[in-house]
Each structure stands twice: as structure tokens, then as C-alpha cells.
Scaffold this active site. Structure first.
Site, PDB file in Angstrom:
ATOM      1  N   CYS B  77       0.810  -1.209   0.000  1.00  0.00           N
ATOM      2  CA  CYS B  77       0.000   0.000   0.000  1.00  0.00           C
ATOM      3  C   CYS B  77       0.847   1.264   0.000  1.00  0.00           C
ATOM      4  O   CYS B  77       2.066   1.238   0.091  1.00  0.00           O
ATOM      5  CB  CYS B  77      -0.937  -0.004   1.205  1.00  0.00           C
ATOM      6  SG  CYS B  77      -0.066   0.075   2.778  1.00  0.00           S
ATOM      7  N   ALA B  80       3.115   1.737   2.964  1.00  0.00           N
ATOM      8  CA  ALA B  80       4.331   0.927   2.870  1.00  0.00           C
ATOM      9  C   ALA B  80       5.373   1.637   2.013  1.00  0.00           C
ATOM     10  O   ALA B  80       6.568   1.596   2.314  1.00  0.00           O
ATOM     11  CB  ALA B  80       4.011  -0.450   2.292  1.00  0.00           C
ATOM     12  N   ARG B 111      12.780  -4.375   6.424  1.00  0.00           N
ATOM     13  CA  ARG B 111      13.284  -4.189   5.057  1.00  0.00           C
ATOM     14  C   ARG B 111      14.809  -4.321   4.920  1.00  0.00           C
ATOM     15  O   ARG B 111      15.359  -4.132   3.859  1.00  0.00           O
ATOM     16  CB  ARG B 111      12.801  -2.855   4.481  1.00  0.00           C
ATOM     17  CG  ARG B 111      11.497  -3.019   3.720  1.00  0.00           C
ATOM     18  CD  ARG B 111      11.027  -1.739   3.093  1.00  0.00           C
ATOM     19  NE  ARG B 111      11.993  -1.125   2.211  1.00  0.00           N
ATOM     20  CZ  ARG B 111      12.199  -1.483   0.941  1.00  0.00           C
ATOM     21  NH1 ARG B 111      11.499  -2.437   0.405  1.00  0.00           N
ATOM     22  NH2 ARG B 111      13.094  -0.863   0.212  1.00  0.00           N
ATOM     23  N   HIS B 210       5.585   6.644  -2.374  1.00  0.00           N
ATOM     24  CA  HIS B 210       6.889   7.214  -2.732  1.00  0.00           C
ATOM     25  C   HIS B 210       6.719   8.687  -3.080  1.00  0.00           C
ATOM     26  O   HIS B 210       7.464   9.544  -2.626  1.00  0.00           O
ATOM     27  CB  HIS B 210       7.492   6.513  -3.955  1.00  0.00           C
ATOM     28  CG  HIS B 210       7.641   5.027  -3.801  1.00  0.00           C
ATOM     29  ND1 HIS B 210       7.581   4.174  -4.871  1.00  0.00           N
ATOM     30  CD2 HIS B 210       7.853   4.253  -2.706  1.00  0.00           C
ATOM     31  CE1 HIS B 210       7.753   2.926  -4.451  1.00  0.00           C
ATOM     32  NE2 HIS B 210       7.915   2.947  -3.146  1.00  0.00           N
TER      33      HIS B 210
END
Lengths: 464, 571
Positions: B77, B80, B111, B210
């Protein structure tokens, strides 16, 4: 250099709003795990894509296994207009492409805040002919802002009863019990089935993730592996003589539901981790098998006692810090006290009324030596602050404890969820007498290795 | 006309019937009509046509469109993408997630972004997970008060130089004004506090997150610190230090004498971001996740940007040379050539060792917004071929190249993501850098150029955007790749099918794979995977068609005897 360099001891200020390094996660992942324990079931997350992605990733990292689940892929539009169109399309795609027998829908904070009505949407799917004959869509309401992962497990398990359990006759099947295993590993569920069978009883264990999340490598990927409780078995739970619910937070709701719906009496016990808790489980099963305990089980118990009597000096007077899910923590604490390790710090973020009372019962006269914290503010940051102020000999909890372990030089026994950096938990049970042997072996290994690593050369020992 | 010399290229060696067309049909076969129609536009054969003027024409990939509910997607999503990917790797910002506990929990250290703090006195909050842990009461009555209190508590305990707030799904619905709360707390605490409206439902994938992250970092942090930087200074954009990649690149740049002002955002700090506008060139690694920052810095401060790639030894050398070429200085060029010269012998030696063991094998890559492209470099250095690839969350330009940007239709999901209006900064715009860029451009140097994945892939290979589980499984069954690159959700189902799977999000505890030493690591890793003995042992010896356990030849009793025996058998 330290990893958690900002955590300090001294005076601890109570936090009102900020959780740091949680000792819990949200409801839906528990519902997803429970749903994987139904044979030929595809869990479905009704929310944004990220929820499903995060839950699948975490479960996969823990089990090192494929975790299949679908999502309603909410967009901004669905968040405004509701997720009905998304769920209808998902149901169509899932039954057409993946062909499960059951879709188990759980909600998320997003779909709950909007107020999507899942039964109404699946009714609509049924009207539109999107649900093939003999297949079904079940659901559990699992808003992430209520409860925690075990709550989601409990809700989905109760959902199984609501949707499937049926009482077909006033006479119950005398030698068959339902066992709700709680949130334990696939290996634990397999061990529970073995114990019940050894006691001469037939069982329906639900949910059952053995042979779903511990599958052999065969060169084939089975979308729906051979394990899991079948829909037929779930229906038959209504005709069993009794239900034994293991772990009140995870299993009580389904057991109560089954009593109310089908008149199946239930006993709710602590998770059978450790000597006393397993004794209680065996005694409960004895109620239904004519009072027999086979030699096999008595021998297993004897071997556990033997280990404890022989190794007692190494356990005695040690202290431990524990975190995780309440049902696990109560039984683990009891096991530690059995071998005279003090569970000095116990922390869970998962709410649930009975936990503190049950901890009190387990701790009894040692209550005053122990700090127990539950709910908001009960997190690993707080536990680490306690440890800074007064050290313990052992940490027992999930992988996140490795940061405290390294900083403080305290050995960690990995137990609970998630374990992201090791294997073993999916293969070797910790329930039952044999499981207690496994746990104590791990604890002993951690303590002895610590001694070997840190003692002076002249005190470096060869034999016990 | 097609670039391919032969028609009907096969994806499965030794079986001419398995062409991209045949595979594509199989992937689409069982979808309901509406789903099929959608997926048809995202499963595309790389039919590369050359125009008469020699220009390359590629088919359109309907990337960055909604995932069809229920298909079992790889995608995550918006949250994230924003918190997990872009802001996660910065060590000295306290990231508070405003929402129920899960979102923060799942993005806690998962991550593998590594970071290096010089001493214990330096801040590192990456090992901490901060959440407002909203409960039902907050959803009903609003969570602003709780957020304000949480920021205060974080400040009291940690005294960070900045606090960032991330909105999760329910926060957007109940209307908590995270930006207002942040602005108030910024004023009250005297440190930078800023928020991201990155609710999970925004956009169609991580990509929206992003963009939102880029916007807010640009608005709230970049430009805060005007400390001058050297003439050969750059920012590295879109490198997240998974498994230590950034450490390798940092070392290379340092040895070349190139000053790294900031990395977005592997091994980064708040101060690096604040000073990023003072670098003289922006080098973009992951085009998808960070090109917005590159564009905005150029508009506001005049810094030109170029695309680089440090995955693959040749690509690394090329990227270092491209940076040196921009600065156009003899000393720098010498430095770069010296470093390449120092590094390359080991690479060549490793290639000599691993290439014969890997050459001819076939890879497929379904990951990210750059990685599925960049890693093809490493496979080709091993003599391996990429027969199918696709991104999880990229856009058309990442497939077809930036020249398609003007033709991309903005749909409702993208329109909801804010596009910042950026003008040149009256005081801070560096006209000299712009002029230098223009001059270099006249000399044939290319900026802002990215040709995308398809131009580099072979003709008639298969492009699959946002691959579903069913498609992945069918693809494996039909083409039996030797290695499958994806993420953790795919890893174990792929391996259950007898195909090794390399995680290219997290590297499975491995890496670094960037630069020259990283390339060598990767060769070794792929050799391990495609040649592991265990894959030939899956079938039990008592099942049909497998080698028996009985051996008719005499059993050797020592290694020497065995070698003698083998020699006599061979001769």
C-alpha cells in the site's frame, strides 16, 4: 555499540499515548492465521492491499512457507463509496481462478470504519451467482483498533462455529471431543491431535494449520495443501461430546458459541504448555475416555519430571523476562515457576480481562517479586527499561527480543510470534509433556551457553 | 519490422512450442471476462519494432493501474511505500505511525535497510517502532489529542532533531488533521515536525507513497541547510542500503573523490536531506521511487539529474564514468579509471569462475520499480538470459522509457496524489549549474534519460506488470526458469515448485549486491542457487523416474580410489 541506545533505566515516566516497540500486533493477522487452518480455504482481507501484504509477509517469514490470501485492494474511491464492488469482484475472481471451498473474509480498520456489511455483501454475491454450489463465504469482524492478533484468531475461530457447526441429534458422539488449540504452531496442533488420539479419543481440532504451514518439499506447490479442518468436520463439531478450549483469549469465544448454538459443553483451559497445564489437559480428556491414561503419556510425563529433577540446580533462582500473547505467557510463567525460574517481567500489549487475574493465580506468593503489565504502554521499551534497572538471566519471546539480548548480553529463547530469523518452531511442538522437554532443553542450552561464554577460564566446566 | 531475426522466439529452451504468445494465453485463460480484459493490457509481449528512422517502438504496458481485487497480488500500500521504503532508512528521524498498531509493527526493521552510526552518541531510531496505537475510542472521537501527546512523549524521551508522522487508513477517514497537529508541535518543541498523508488506500500501490514521501521531504527538509559543497558533489537518489548496498557505493565514490552529500535514503540522516540542494549533480538509481525529488530539486535549485545504476559491474563502471564525464575534469576521470582498474580484475576472475556454471540458464524477475530491470545486468554478466520480467509498482516510463511521459493518461487514482508546483528559488537557484547542464547537453551529454526495462530486454520476451500468484505459477510450470526473483510472499511457493527464488527486496540476509564487490557476491549467490545439489534430490529414490539407490559399480573406499575409478570409467 548498542542497538537500542536511547533506552535508559532510572525513573520510568508513564506514557499516555506513545507505544514504543510493541508487544502485540493487530487483529486481522490472527484471523488470517486461523482461516489458513480450514482445509481448502483462502483467507481474504477486506481492506487496503498493504494489510494483506504485511500479514502474508509476516506469516511467511515466520513459517518459511507460502501463505496464500487475497485482498479487496481498496482505493480512495472504495474508501468513499464502500468496498462492496471490490469484494464482489474478488469473490468472483477467487472462485473462478483459485477455486477454494471456503473464502474466509476478515475486515480491517478501514472497512470497519466505513461500516461495510460483509454478510450483506456475500448475500449479494450469492444472489448474483458468484458463489458456486457447495462453496461458501464466511467472515469475522476484526477491526485493527480493537484487541490484538489473538482477538482476531478468536473471532475467526468463533466465525467457523457460527457459519458451520450443526447439531444434528440430541445424542452426542460420546468418544469425540472438539479441541480448539489456540494460536499455537502447526507442530503443536499435530501434537495435540496425537495426545488426544493416544488418550483413545477421536478429535476435531479447529483450526488446524498442520500440513498447511509445515508442508513437505515435493516439487509441487499445493495452493490448498492436505491439512486443515474440513468443512464437514466443522459441521460435525455440533455433535461432539464436548469442546476443550485451550487458551481463553484465543479459544473461549468459539467454545462458548458452540455451547450456545449446539449444546456442546465446554471446558476452557490454559494452553497445555508446561507440566501443570498439560496435566490439566490430560485430566480433562480423561473425563471423556473412561478415565484411562495410557502408559505412553505417563512415560512422557515421567521423562519431563526426570529432566526437571536432574537439571533443577541450573534453573533454580534464575530470572526471566517474557513478552507475547497472554495465553502463552500464563502457561510459560507457570512452567518457569515449576522449575524455580522467576518470571520477573511479563509484558503483553494484547488486552483481555482475565489475564492479570490468571497471572495472579499462577504467581501466588511470588506476586510481589514480579512486574506484569498489559495493554497500552505494555511494550518492549518498558520491559527494557525494567531490565536496565534490574537485570534478568533470560529473555523468552519473539525475534524482536534479539536487540535487547545483544545490548544487555542476556540470552534469548525464541518463542511466540513472530520468529523471523530462525527455524525450529514450526517443527518441534512446545505443548504437552514432550513440548515442555523441548522448551526446557532450549532454556538450559541458553543458560549453559551463556555460562560457557562468560565464565573465567578456570571455571570453564566439562561435565554436569 | 520486428527486431528479432527469427519469429516465434521460445521461452523454454528445447521446446519451440513455448513462445511468449502461448504462455501469455495460458496466463490469461481462466480469468473472468472483466479481469481478463484488464490483465491483457498488463501482460505484454516485448514486440520491439524499429521505425524507418531507426527509432524504437515498444508496446504499451498498462502499468500503475488498479489491481483487480482477489487476484493475489504482490503489491502493498501507499503507507508501505512512504514510511516503509522512503523514510524507513533514515536513522535520526523519529517516525511515529498514527493508527492502530499493525502498520507500525509490520514495517519495524523488516526491510533490511542497514545504517552505520559513527558512535553511540549518534542517534539511531531505526531499531525502534513508534505508534499511537489507536483504539476504538480514538476512531470515534478523533485521534488528534493522542497524536499530540505521542509527539510530546517521543520528544521527551528521545530528543530527536525531527519527528515525522504517518497517517494510516482510518486516520484519513476520521479526518484527523495530522499536518495541523505537526505544525503546532513544531512550533511548541522547536524541532522540525512534519506529516505524511499516506493512508494505505491512496493510489494503486506503494508508488503513491513514494510520491507523497518525496513531496513532504522536499517541502519540509530539503533546503534547510545551505552549507557549501565541493565541485564534485552529488546526491544519490533511490538507493536504500538493503544488505549494505549503499556502503559499497559510498566507498567507491569516496575513492574516486566524489563527495556524497546525501543518499535518499539508505544510510541517511536528516542533515543530509537538509543540505541535499547544495550538491552539484543528482544521480538517480531507482527512477520509480525518487524521480520526483530529482525533478523538483532541478526546478527549484538548478541541479541537473542523470540516471545511474550501480547494480552490475559494467553498469557500475558506466555510472562512475558518466558522473566523471559530467564534471569533465582530468583528475576526476583519472580517479574513476584508477578505481575501476583496481576493482575489475576480481570481477573478471569471478566471472571466469561462475559464468561457465551459470551461462545459458534463464531468469525471471518480478519485483520493485527498478530492480526487475537493474538485476538483468547481473544475470547477463553471468551469461544468463531474462525471459520474462515485470514490476510490482512501476509506471509506464519504467517499462517503455521516459519519452512516453507526455502520453501517459492521468487517471483518478493518480490525480489524487498531490503534484507539487515548484518554481525556481529566487535566492538559492544556482544558475551556474543550470548553464553547465545546458552546455554539457549541447555537447551530447544526456540528462533525465531513462529508456526503461523493455528497450534492454530481448525481443519477444514476456512483460508482466503486477503479476498475480496464478500467473506466476503457470509461468513457472510452462517455462521452468532456473531462478525466480521476487519477494517473500512469492519465495516459498516458487521454491515448493522446485525453482530457487531470490528475494530482491530484502536479499534474504544476503548482499551487498551493488558495485563491483556486490556483483561478485551476486554471481556467487546465483551459482549457489542454480547449482545446488538439493534440487535434484526432491524426488524420493523409491518413486518412479528417479535414480535408484542401488549402484552396480564397485564402491570406492577412499577419495583417491574414487578418482581412479572415475578416470577408468571415463577413458
Amino acid at each position: 555499540m548498542t542497538l537500542l541506545r536511547h533506552t535508559r533505566g532510572g525513573e520510568i515516566t508513564e506514557r499516555q499515548a506513545l507505544t514504543i516497540n510493541p508487544a502485540k500486533t493487530c487483529q486481522p493477522i490472527g484471523a488470517m492465521y486461523a482461516a489458513l487452518g480450514i482445509h481448502r480455504c483462502l483467507p481474504h482481507s477486506h481492506g487496503s492491499q498493504g494489510c494483506c501484504s504485511y500479514h502474508r509477509s509476516t506469516l511467511s517469514r515466520h513459517y518459511k512457507e507460502p501463505v496464500m490470501a487475497a485482498t479487496s485492494s481498496f482505493t480512495e474511491g472504495s474508501s468513499v463509496f464502500g468496498g462492496q464492488a471490490n469484494l464482489l469482484q474478488a469473490i468472483d475472481n477467487i472462485f473462478t481462478v483459485y477455486q477454494p471451498d471456503v473464502i474466509a473474509v476478515h475486515t480491517t480498520c478501514l472497512s470497519e470504519t466505513i461500516g461495510d456489511d460483509i454478510p450483506q455483501i456475500s448475500e449479494k454475491a450469492s444472489e448474483k451467482g458468484l458463489i458456486p454450489d457447495g462453496k461458501c463465504v464466511i467472515h469475522a469482524s476484526t477491526p485493527s483498533y480493537v484487541g490484538a492478533a489473538p482477538t482476531g484468531f478468536a473471532n475467526m475461530t468463533a466465525g467457523m462455529v457460527k457459519y458451520f457447526s450443526k447439531s444434528t441429534s440430541p445424542t452426542k458422539v460420546a468418544d469425540r471431543v472438539n479441541v480448539i488449540p489456540g494460536w499455537v504452531e502447526p507442530a503443536d496442533m499435530r501434537e495435540i491431535k496425537r495426545i488426544v488420539a493416544a488418550m483413545g479419543l477421536e478429535s476435531i481440532v479447529f483450526p488446524d494449520t498442520s500440513d498447511v504451514l509445515d508442508c513437505p518439499q515435493t516439487g509441487m506447490h499445493e495452493m490448498f495443501p492436505k491439512g486443515g479442518v474440513t468443512v464437514e468436520q466443522l459441521r460435525a463439531t455440533g455433535d461432539s461430546a464436548a469442546t476443550i478450549a485451550l487458551g481463553p483469549i484465543c479459544s473461549d469465544a468459539a467454545a462458548v458459541e458452540l455451547t450456545n448454538k449446539c449444546g456442546v459443553p465446554h471446558t476452557t483451559l490454559p494452553l497445555p504448555i508446561g507440566l501443570e497445564a498439560t496435566d490439566r489437559f490430560i485430566l480433562a480428556l480423561r473425563e471423556y475416555n473412561g478415565g484411562l491414561v495410557p502408559q505412553e503419556i505417563t512415560d512422557e510425563r515421567g521423562r519431563l519430571i526426570d529432566l526437571i529433577t536432574d537439571m533443577h540446580q541450573y534453573f533454580y533462582n534464575k530470572t526471566a523476562a517474557l513478552w507475547g500473547d497472554p495465553d502463552q505467557l500464563v502457561s510459560l510463567s507457570e512452567l518457569l515457576l515449576t522449575v524455580d525460574i522467576l518470571p520477573k517481567y511479563v509484558v503483553t500489549g494484547t488486552p483481555g480481562k482475565k489475564f492479570l487475574r490468571r497471572m495472579g493465580e499462577v504467581l501466588q506468593e511470588r506476586k510481589s517479586e514480579v512486574q506484569v503489565r498489559q495493554g497500552t504502554g505494555a511494550d518492549l521499551f518498558l520491559m527494557h527499561q525494567w531490565i536496565k534497572n534490574e537485570k534478568v538471566d533470560l529473555l523468552i519471546g519473539n525475534t524482536y527480543g534479539k536487540y535487547i539480548s545483544r545490548d544487555e548480553g542476556i540470552p534469548l529463547v525464541r518463542h511466540g510470534f513472530p520468529i523471523l530469523d530462525r527455524v525450529g518452531h514450526q517443527f518441534f511442538p512446545t505443548v504437552g509433556y514432550r513440548g515442555a522437554i523441548r522448551l526446557l532443553e532450549q532454556i538450559l542450552e541458553a543458560l549453559m551457553q551463556r555460562q560457557d561464554d562468560q565464565c573465567s577460564e578456570e571455571r570453564f566446566e566439562l561435565t554436569m | 519490422m520486428s527486431e528479432s531475426s527469427t519469429t516465434g522466439d521460445t521461452l523454454l529452451s528445447g521446446d519451440a512450442s513455448v513462445t511468449a504468445t502461448v504462455v501469455r494465453e495460458e496466463l490469461l485463460r481462466d480469468y473472468p471476462a472483466k479481469t481478463k480484459k484488464k490483465r491483457e493490457k498488463q501482460i505484454v509481449i516485448n514486440d520491439k519494432q524499429r521505425g524507418e528512422d531507426g527509432s524504437l517502438h515498444l508496446p504499451v504496458v498498462a502499468a500503475n493501474t488498479r489491481t483487480v481485487p482477489g487476484i493475489i497480488t504482490q503489491r502493498g500500500c501507499c503507507y508501505a511505500g512512504c514510511k516503509g521504503v522512503i523514510l524507513g532508512p533514515t536513522r535520526d528521524i523519529v517516525n511515529i505511525v498514527h493508527g492502530p498498531i499493525g502498520c507500525s509493527f509490520y514495517s519495524w526493521l523488516t526491510r533490511r535497510n542497514q545504517t552505520h552510526t559513527p558512535t553511540d552518541e549518534h542517534d539511531n531510531f531505526m531499531t525502534y517502532c513508534f505508534s499511537t496505537d489507536m483504539t476504538e475510542e480514538n476512531i470515534i472521537f478523533g485521534g488528534e489529542k493522542r497524536l499530540r501527546q505521542a509527539i510530546q512523549e517521543a520528544y521527551d524521551l528521545f530528543h530527536p532533531k525531527a519527528i515525522a508522522v504517518f497517517s494510516t487508513c482510518p486516520v484519513g477517514l476520521i479526518g484527523d488533521d495530522v499536518h495541523q497537529v505537526s505544525a503546532e508541535m513544531k512550533k511548541q518543541l522547536g524541532i522540525n515536525v512534519f506529516a505524511f498523508s499516506c493512508e494505505g488506500y491512496k493510489g494503486v500501490s506503494q508508488s503513491a507513497g513514494h510520491h507523497i514521501a518525496n513531496n513532504q521531504i522536499f517541502k519540509h527538509v530539503i533546503g534547510e541547510d545551505d552549507t557549501e559543497r565541493s565541485q564534485w558533489s552529488i546526491n544519490l537518489l533511490g538507493e536504500y542500503n538493503i544488505g549494505g548496498d549503499a556502503f559499497v557505493i559510498e566507498d567507491l565514490l569516496e575513492r574516486c573523490g566524489i563527495e556524497l552529500v546525501s543518499t535518499f535514503s539508505g544510510n541517511s540522516t536528516y542533515d543530509q536531506f537538509a543540505n541535499a540542494h547544495m550538491a552539484r549533480l543528482n544521480a538517480v538509481m531507482c527512477h520509480r521511487s525518487i524521480n520526483y525529488v530529482a525533478d523538483m530539486i532541478e526546478k527549484k535549485y538548478g541541479t541537473p539529474w542523470i540516471k545511474v545504476n550501480f547494480i552490475g559491474a559494467n553498469a557500475t563502471a558506466k555510472s562512475l564514468r558518466k558522473i566523471a564525464e559530467y564534471f569533465d575534469d582530468r583528475k576526476l576521470t583519472e580517479n574513476v579509471e584508477r578505481v575501476i582498474g583496481e576493482e575489475f580484475p576480481a570481477v573478471v576472475e569471478a566471472q571466469r569462475k561462475y559464468r561457465p556454471r551459470c551461462a545459458g540458464k534463464r531468469a525471471v524477475l518480478f519485483v520493485g520499480g527498478s530492480r526487475a530491470h537493474h538485476y538483468q545486468e547481473l544475470f547477463s554478466e553471468l551469461g544468463m538470459e531474462t525471459i520474462a520480467a515485470g514490476y510490482e509498482f512501476a509506471h509506464r516510463d519504467d517499462y517503455e522509457g521516459r519519452q512516453v511521459l507526455p502520453t501517459i493518461k492521468i487517471d483518478a487514482d493518480s490525480r489524487n496524489i498531490e503534484e507539487l508546483r515548484v518554481d525556481a528559488d529566487q535566492e538559492k537557484f544556482r544558475e551556474s549549474d543550470r548553464q553547465k547542464g545546458l552546455k554539457r547537453e549541447e555537447q551530447g551529454y544526456t540528462f533525465r534519460e531513462y529508456d526503461g526495462m523493455m528497450a534492454e530486454m530481448k525481443d519477444q520476451t514476456l512483460i508482466i506488470d503486477d503479476i498475480s500468484h496464478s500467473e506466476a505459477e503457470r509461468l513457472i510450470k510452462m517455462v521452468r526458469p532456473d531462478v525466480f526473483c521476487a519477494g517473500i510472499k512469492e519465495k516459498y511457493s516458487v521454491q515448493k515448485m522446485g525453482v530457487p527464488c531470490k528475494q530482491l527486496h530484502s536479499y534474504d540476509y544476503g548482499g551487498p549486491y551493488a558495485g563491483f564487490t556486490g556483483a561478485i557476491n551476486f554471481y556467487e549467490e546465483i551459482d549457489r542457487m542454480v547449482n545446488a545439489r538439493i534440487w535434484s534430490r526432491v524426488q524420493p529414490p523409491w518413486e518412479n523416474g528417479s535414480p535408484g539407490t542401488e549402484s552396480s559399480s564397485p564402491s570406492p573406499t577412499s577419495l583417491e580410489e574414487m578418482e581412479e575409478l572415475e578416470e577408468s570409467t571415463n577413458s
